[in-house]
Design an enzyme around this catalytic site. Sequence first.
Site, PDB file in Angstrom:
ATOM      1  N   CYS A 157     112.226  84.535  59.385  1.00  0.00           N
ATOM      2  CA  CYS A 157     111.754  85.584  60.304  1.00  0.00           C
ATOM      3  C   CYS A 157     110.260  85.574  61.338  1.00  0.00           C
ATOM      4  CB  CYS A 157     111.778  87.183  59.176  1.00  0.00           C
ATOM      5  SG  CYS A 157     110.820  88.725  60.243  1.00  0.00           S
ATOM      6  N   CYS A 160     108.532  88.767  61.332  1.00  0.00           N
ATOM      7  CA  CYS A 160     107.738  88.801  61.172  1.00  0.00           C
ATOM      8  C   CYS A 160     106.426  87.733  60.325  1.00  0.00           C
ATOM      9  CB  CYS A 160     108.295  88.831  59.118  1.00  0.00           C
ATOM     10  SG  CYS A 160     109.842  89.564  58.960  1.00  0.00           S
ATOM     11  N   ASP A 161     107.003  86.308  60.937  1.00  0.00           N
ATOM     12  CA  ASP A 161     105.686  85.960  60.317  1.00  0.00           C
ATOM     13  C   ASP A 161     105.073  84.516  61.250  1.00  0.00           C
ATOM     14  OD1 ASP A 161     105.349  86.019  57.983  1.00  0.00           O
ATOM     15  OD2 ASP A 161     107.823  84.658  58.162  1.00  0.00           O
TER      16      ASP A 161
END
Length: 335
Positions: A157, A160-161
């Site tokens: 992701c 997300c990261d």
Amino acid sequence: MDFFKKMDVTKNQPNDASVEGKDAEHVKCLIIGSGPAGYTAAIYAARANLKPVMVQGMQAGGQLTTTTEVENFPGYPEGTDGTALMEDLKKQAERFGTEIRWGTVTKVDFTGPVHKVIVDDSKLFTADAVIIATGATAKYLGIPSEEKYRGGGVSACATCDGFFYRGKDVAVVGGGDTACEEATYLAGLCNKVYLIVRKDFLRASKAMQQRVFNTKNIEVLFEHQTKELFGDGVVEGARLIKKQGTSDEKEVAIKIDGFFLAIGHTPNSEVFKPFLETDETGYIVTKPGSTHTNVKGVFACGDVQDHVYRQAITAAGTGCMAALDTERYLAELHS
Ligand code: NDP
């Protein structure tokens, strides 16, 4: 409602006659899945006095428990740990009376007015309403080093990261819309992005391809496959095979700090397919603007019905919608 009629009723056959005869527990509202969608549905359903029971599923807490820090969930100015966030949601759901049970749904029967759900092949729930929040699972390549560096440079992701790789070099695997989108997103944060594509073309839409080709710091590595990742505790690089299986086959190494998988997701909908309408990739189809499925009293929220946004906060939003839809459905049912 036409939407409910669209379903091929011949598909609506109970998939296990042995459902009958097991010790049954009746609940008003059964929630399947314990990610942000499931917990948010539980918080709203419990506060509405629907006495929800939640079946946690195989990965208690859902996909967020596989990430480290979560910085984009509103309300946490300093960010939070994915597992801690899910623990907070769990506590909040329990505070209002949600009962949480271990187990995985192995069979369902949505043919009657009361829905039947079997957990771990042994426990039968009957429910007036069911909220499905089983999420989706990111696909991984299946190479051992991917597992080794999970949480140490491997992610599925970018939203997300990606932030943790600012100014660094990363790679994205895949040639579809997700891979192109993730690569362009990462290109805005990172020094360099390799896009590792196994074929000699991108499957993504033309517009998405153009975005990739017009972004200077993305290098597309066509006809490359990942052999393994290497590094001392964290990812420091990847060994790739170029033109695998041809006479021109050769091994190349790239130096990267982050390795992002974007080779698709699998919605966790398999067990519901005999009864629910799904799209060609398996996502549960919901009536536009709501969480109603084609079966009355069965609602779907979160990633199992959303292949577009796939964020914790959007999952939570649809979880809230599912509880509100359930509340209205049950009020009508019992009026
Ligand atoms: P796709 O299935 O479209 O693409 C998966 C990609 O991963 C393909 O290029 C595939 O390669 C590659 N792949 C699969 N397995 C492997 C493997 N083992 N090794 C290397 N590469 C592999 O998935 P997406 O997640 O990209 O998209 C899913 C759906 O969501 C699509 O319909 C897409 O259009 C849509 N979507 C739309 C967006 C938008 O409109 N903004 C954004 C994101 C997704 P190959 O081509 O060789 O099979």
